[in-house]
Scaffold this motif. Structure first.
Motif, PDB file in Angstrom:
ATOM      1  N   ALA A  79       0.827  -1.215   0.000  1.00 40.22           N
ATOM      2  CA  ALA A  79       0.000   0.000   0.000  1.00 40.22           C
ATOM      3  C   ALA A  79       0.858   1.260   0.000  1.00 40.22           C
ATOM      4  O   ALA A  79       0.542   2.227  -0.715  1.00 40.22           O
ATOM      5  CB  ALA A  79      -0.929  -0.005   1.210  1.00 40.22           C
ATOM      6  N   SER A 112      -5.641   5.562  -0.206  1.00 36.58           N
ATOM      7  CA  SER A 112      -4.498   4.824   0.342  1.00 36.58           C
ATOM      8  C   SER A 112      -4.297   5.171   1.813  1.00 36.58           C
ATOM      9  O   SER A 112      -3.909   4.315   2.607  1.00 36.58           O
ATOM     10  CB  SER A 112      -3.228   5.104  -0.456  1.00 36.58           C
ATOM     11  N   ALA A 115      -6.591   3.016   3.801  1.00 35.26           N
ATOM     12  CA  ALA A 115      -6.110   1.626   3.823  1.00 35.26           C
ATOM     13  C   ALA A 115      -4.892   1.474   4.725  1.00 35.26           C
ATOM     14  O   ALA A 115      -4.800   0.526   5.517  1.00 35.26           O
ATOM     15  CB  ALA A 115      -5.778   1.168   2.408  1.00 35.26           C
TER      16      ALA A 115
END
Length: 135
Positions: A79, A112, A115
């Motif tokens: 990620a 992102s 996440a």
């Protein structure tokens, strides 16, 4: 009690990474908004950059559910690398007509961020004993 937590090398490493990441994200948020303001002269469009970054937070429950399906450490690495690579289209922005690229990158980066935050939370639970989680 924070001293007990900071004595753990695995937590110190994660904490240092989180501090560096947070500092970089803060600078990025400001830089993108200032860049849009400079390109367009519009405060509203600069503010829309912030909106593009935070709008994906509405998906946090879904993203958290998805992140829970993967191993934390590999997910976090992938990620963070993907987030960094996702910034590369910014090199193409040359004028006000390309502000949409900044918005698209900001939205992707916001996703992102959600996440990565979920992965951090899960990783902390993995590396810390339960009695130290509150600290």
């Amino acid at each position: 009690m924070m001293r007990v937590v900071l004595r753990r090398p695995d937590f110190r490493l994660l904490f240092a990474g989180m501090v560096a990441s947070t500092a970089g994200e803060t600078v990025l948020v400001l830089a993108l908004a200032i860049w849009v303001k400079g390109l367009t002269g519009s405060d509203g469009l600069a503010g829309a950059t912030i909106l593009a970054l935070v709008a994906p937070m509405a998906l946090a429950p879904l993203v958290g559910w998805l992140v829970d399906r993967f191993r934390r450490r590999p997910f976090l690495v992938v990620a963070l690398v993907a987030a960094a690579l996702g910034l590369t289209p910014l090199y193409a922005v040359r004028g006000a007509g390309q502000v949409w690229v900044i918005y698209a990158v900001a939205t992707g980066y916001g996703l992102s961020y959600v996440a990565v935050s979920a992965a951090y939370a899960g990783l902390i639970k993995l590396i810390m004993p339960e009695e130290l989680l509150a600290d």
